[in-house]
Design a protein around this motif. Structure first.
Motif, PDB file in Angstrom:
ATOM      1  N   ASP A 194      35.468 -38.765 -18.879  1.00 42.29           N
ATOM      2  CA  ASP A 194      35.964 -38.075 -17.692  1.00 42.29           C
ATOM      3  C   ASP A 194      36.543 -36.705 -18.042  1.00 42.29           C
ATOM      4  O   ASP A 194      36.342 -35.721 -17.318  1.00 42.29           O
ATOM      5  CB  ASP A 194      37.022 -38.936 -17.003  1.00 42.29           C
ATOM      6  CG  ASP A 194      37.561 -38.288 -15.744  1.00 42.29           C
ATOM      7  OD1 ASP A 194      36.754 -37.877 -14.902  1.00 42.29           O
ATOM      8  OD2 ASP A 194      38.789 -38.170 -15.615  1.00 42.29           O
ATOM      9  N   ASP A 249      33.608 -32.323 -21.760  1.00 36.87           N
ATOM     10  CA  ASP A 249      32.308 -31.749 -21.393  1.00 36.87           C
ATOM     11  C   ASP A 249      31.205 -32.293 -22.304  1.00 36.87           C
ATOM     12  O   ASP A 249      30.078 -32.519 -21.860  1.00 36.87           O
ATOM     13  CB  ASP A 249      32.347 -30.223 -21.545  1.00 36.87           C
ATOM     14  CG  ASP A 249      33.436 -29.592 -20.704  1.00 36.87           C
ATOM     15  OD1 ASP A 249      33.388 -29.738 -19.473  1.00 36.87           O
ATOM     16  OD2 ASP A 249      34.349 -28.959 -21.286  1.00 36.87           O
ATOM     17  N   ARG A 250      31.538 -32.459 -23.590  1.00 37.24           N
ATOM     18  CA  ARG A 250      30.594 -32.978 -24.567  1.00 37.24           C
ATOM     19  C   ARG A 250      31.305 -33.983 -25.468  1.00 37.24           C
ATOM     20  O   ARG A 250      32.534 -34.054 -25.494  1.00 37.24           O
ATOM     21  CB  ARG A 250      30.009 -31.853 -25.438  1.00 37.24           C
ATOM     22  CG  ARG A 250      29.142 -30.864 -24.715  1.00 37.24           C
ATOM     23  CD  ARG A 250      28.423 -29.914 -25.672  1.00 37.24           C
ATOM     24  NE  ARG A 250      29.341 -29.110 -26.479  1.00 37.24           N
ATOM     25  CZ  ARG A 250      29.473 -29.199 -27.795  1.00 37.24           C
ATOM     26  NH1 ARG A 250      28.772 -30.090 -28.489  1.00 37.24           N
ATOM     27  NH2 ARG A 250      30.317 -28.419 -28.441  1.00 37.24           N
ATOM     28  N   ASP A 289      26.061 -34.097 -23.880  1.00 35.77           N
ATOM     29  CA  ASP A 289      26.901 -33.891 -22.706  1.00 35.77           C
ATOM     30  C   ASP A 289      27.431 -35.234 -22.224  1.00 35.77           C
ATOM     31  O   ASP A 289      26.778 -36.272 -22.371  1.00 35.77           O
ATOM     32  CB  ASP A 289      26.095 -33.230 -21.590  1.00 35.77           C
ATOM     33  CG  ASP A 289      25.652 -31.823 -21.941  1.00 35.77           C
ATOM     34  OD1 ASP A 289      26.294 -31.203 -22.813  1.00 35.77           O
ATOM     35  OD2 ASP A 289      24.654 -31.344 -21.351  1.00 35.77           O
ATOM     36  N   THR A 290      28.610 -35.204 -21.612  1.00 38.09           N
ATOM     37  CA  THR A 290      29.224 -36.457 -21.155  1.00 38.09           C
ATOM     38  C   THR A 290      28.712 -36.892 -19.785  1.00 38.09           C
ATOM     39  O   THR A 290      28.855 -38.066 -19.431  1.00 38.09           O
ATOM     40  CB  THR A 290      30.749 -36.313 -21.082  1.00 38.09           C
ATOM     41  OG1 THR A 290      31.077 -35.230 -20.191  1.00 38.09           O
ATOM     42  CG2 THR A 290      31.345 -36.052 -22.452  1.00 38.09           C
ATOM     43  N   GLU A 291      28.146 -35.987 -19.029  1.00 44.18           N
ATOM     44  CA  GLU A 291      27.746 -36.323 -17.663  1.00 44.18           C
ATOM     45  C   GLU A 291      26.748 -37.475 -17.651  1.00 44.18           C
ATOM     46  O   GLU A 291      25.706 -37.441 -18.308  1.00 44.18           O
ATOM     47  CB  GLU A 291      27.129 -35.107 -16.972  1.00 44.18           C
ATOM     48  CG  GLU A 291      26.816 -35.353 -15.508  1.00 44.18           C
ATOM     49  CD  GLU A 291      26.324 -34.098 -14.806  1.00 44.18           C
ATOM     50  OE1 GLU A 291      26.010 -34.187 -13.605  1.00 44.18           O
ATOM     51  OE2 GLU A 291      26.257 -33.035 -15.462  1.00 44.18           O
ATOM     52  N   GLY A 292      27.099 -38.517 -16.907  1.00 45.00           N
ATOM     53  CA  GLY A 292      26.213 -39.664 -16.757  1.00 45.00           C
ATOM     54  C   GLY A 292      26.227 -40.655 -17.903  1.00 45.00           C
ATOM     55  O   GLY A 292      25.537 -41.686 -17.838  1.00 45.00           O
TER      56      GLY A 292
END
Length: 232
Positions: free
Chosen positions: A197, A200-201, A215-218
């Motif tokens: 959360d 970014d990475r 990347d952390t998204e998903g």
């Protein structure tokens, strides 16, 4: 150019080879998380950056300059702050005094108070209390505030949620989100959803090496690589 660059770093405790070629980069304005099980080298990576556990091989660069082998206080002067896992507060000193001790110059004290108490308004009413009399969450806020008041470009934050109740974790997380708008952060965090959360990475470390990054998204704990290296 990365704000922080670590290239093929090897670090030891005695004869124990803890970091076995760690490489990573953190760009200005990012929050980057180091994740992995306990004992795989996350905190040692932080200590190597700070010169507390100096690399025997490899290079640490800050703003492109080689700082490998420099003393910890010299690295701190380059704009690197640290929020250690153990908090390391002066428990018998007040909150004000803890902040003041962390301020590099006497004429910066008032600005340091403004930074600390605007970031953590909850602390303002406790500023004359001994740090040891605060709750765990409040103590963590003081620890983070001390890392901010030196006007650092890079903040190394080690396990900020450890041992805190869930509602306090969210308060600390919100404070780190606020801090990240002005300060680059390298975060060690065992709480995987919190790390994803905030960051970014991420870099995933296992047995002293980086085994995955992105990347952390998903990204979730159900991802095959994450599950393989984070499961007990």
């Amino acid at each position: 150019m990365s704000l922080l660059s670590i290239e093929d770093v090897h670090a030891y405790y005695g004869e124990s080879h803890v970091l076995q070629g760690v490489s990573l980069d953190v760009d200005e304005g990012e929050v980057v998380a180091l994740i992995g099980r306990n004992g795989v080298g996350k905190t040692t990576t932080i200590r190597s950056i700070l010169g507390l556990t100096p690399p025997r091989e490899g290079t640490v660069r800050i703003h492109g300059e080689d700082v490998t082998g420099e003393e910890t206080h010299e690295i701190a002067r380059r704009g690197v702050g640290w929020v250690p896992e153990e908090r390391r507060l002066f428990s018998h000193l007040t909150v004000d005094e803890n902040v003041r001790i962390a301020t590099p110059e006497p004429d910066m004290v008032e600005a340091a108070y403004e930074t600390a108490y605007s970031t953590f308004p909850e602390l303002k009413s406790h500023r004359e209390k001994d740090a040891g009399d605060l709750s765990g969450g409040q103590q963590q806020m003081v620890a983070i505030a001390r890392g901010l008041v030196g006007d650092n470009d890079l903040l190394l934050v080690d396990e900020p949620s450890e041992g805190l109740a869930p509602q306090i974790v969210e308060s600390v997380a919100e404070a780190l989100r606020s801090v990240s708008t002005e300060t680059t952060i390298l975060l060690v965090e065992q709480n995987f959803p919190l790390a994803m959360d905030l960051a970014d990475r991420y870099y995933l470390i296992d047995h002293g090496t980086v085994v995955d990054s992105g990347d952390t998204e998903g990204v979730t704990q159900e991802d095959e690589t994450i599950r393989r290296y984070l499961s007990a």
